[in-house]
Write an enzyme that holds these catalytic residues in place. Sequence first.
Site, mmCIF file in Angstrom:
data_model
loop_
_atom_site.group_PDB
_atom_site.id
_atom_site.type_symbol
_atom_site.label_atom_id
_atom_site.label_comp_id
_atom_site.label_asym_id
_atom_site.label_seq_id
_atom_site.Cartn_x
_atom_site.Cartn_y
_atom_site.Cartn_z
ATOM 1 N N HIS A 234 34.997 40.839 35.394
ATOM 2 C CA HIS A 234 35.568 42.103 34.928
ATOM 3 C C HIS A 234 37.078 42.047 35.114
ATOM 4 C CE1 HIS A 234 35.621 42.655 39.254
ATOM 5 N NE2 HIS A 234 36.461 43.668 39.095
ATOM 6 N N ASP A 236 40.143 44.864 36.244
ATOM 7 C CA ASP A 236 40.208 46.169 36.902
ATOM 8 C C ASP A 236 40.781 47.212 35.943
ATOM 9 O OD1 ASP A 236 39.255 45.044 39.241
ATOM 10 O OD2 ASP A 236 41.254 44.668 40.049
ATOM 11 N N HIS A 290 38.119 38.419 36.526
ATOM 12 C CA HIS A 290 37.851 37.841 37.837
ATOM 13 C C HIS A 290 36.475 38.271 38.326
ATOM 14 C CE1 HIS A 290 39.887 41.730 38.491
ATOM 15 N NE2 HIS A 290 39.255 41.806 39.651
ATOM 16 N N ARG A 300 31.009 38.047 53.895
ATOM 17 C CA ARG A 300 32.413 38.185 53.529
ATOM 18 C C ARG A 300 32.783 39.654 53.455
ATOM 19 N NH1 ARG A 300 34.991 38.459 48.124
ATOM 20 N NH2 ARG A 300 37.203 37.990 48.389
#
Length: 367
Positions: A234, A236, A290, A300
């Site tokens: 996607h 942002d 990204h 994470r």
Amino acid sequence: MDLRASNSTHSFSNMEDFFSISAKTTSIPKEYIWPKKDLVLADEELQEPVVDLQGLVRGDWEATRHAARLVRAACLKHGFFQVINHGVDSHLIRMAHHQAKAFFKLPLSEKRKGQQQLGSKWGFSVAHAHRFSTKLPWKEMLTFGFPHEGSNAVVVDFFESFFGEGFEETGLVFQRYCEAVKKLSLAIMEILGISLGIDQYYFREYFEDGNAIVRANFYPTCPEPGLTLGIGPHSDPTSVTILHQDEVGGLEVFVDNKWRSIRPRHDAFVINLGDTFMALTNGMYKSCLHRAVVKKHQERISLTYFLCPREDKMIKPPQDLISSIEEEPRKYPDFTWFDFLRYTSEHYRADETTLQNFTKWFTSFNP
């Protein structure tokens, strides 16, 4: 393709069962499986610039111009760079990560006290399951707002009202973190203005009365990381994303038809442009595709600060920039941030063509 928000077939109890067994099972639910085209492995790192902001802080014009040249080169190509000497205290960053990790380690019953409700942007959620029923991301999220103007205790109030008085310390840490990153966001806006050859303070002033969407992301271990994603490909929708990732890594960027990883740096923030800023430059600067990948044996955490203009601000390039690119036709209509926010919240799942599809949708109602 218009992926509208759907009434998910999952109940939250199903999510609870899923995460409680995820470490023990050898397969994952089909709702979390992504198409093979989205799962191609990254085999090299992105060579994004690491930009030193010390010159801007000290008023060193030559160092600032050098930083702006690095930013311009990155933004013309893909919109990703990292910043060091950014002014955000390293101890404060560690405290924010510690608070995020402690929160996500809480029993799900505790986190669910602040569960994000359908139609709301704020609260705790798992895999966007309140909005979507397929291609779910392998993650948990905690999302809250941070207005650039207003109450000095807005983040503390959020944590206490959503999760109870025992979360005052968490709220205080994130309040301080947001205040520090806000200062950084406005400094980045100065560098972006210089890099575009317009008034240094134009974008700083444009965003001073804006707000931020702040999100802590937790990516649990995954039994089959090759089948799913922490967040799918996607761009942002917001203006600028300021991200601090832990040492595990997992952020990847699609550049030159390849997925490339972003190396974690404990002393740096990752900066990437969003669709709104791309519209503010008439497409000159890029909002890049990204994603986040997950791992089998490592959890994470990342902290994201999505900078947004005030909701009634008109999204259009500054006159100085328009004048310098007169030969370029306008690629996007004038619209408000509220228009775009509503579109991505209610009608469209962010992907690589969000802005283009919004433009078609918006102009169909505003010819």
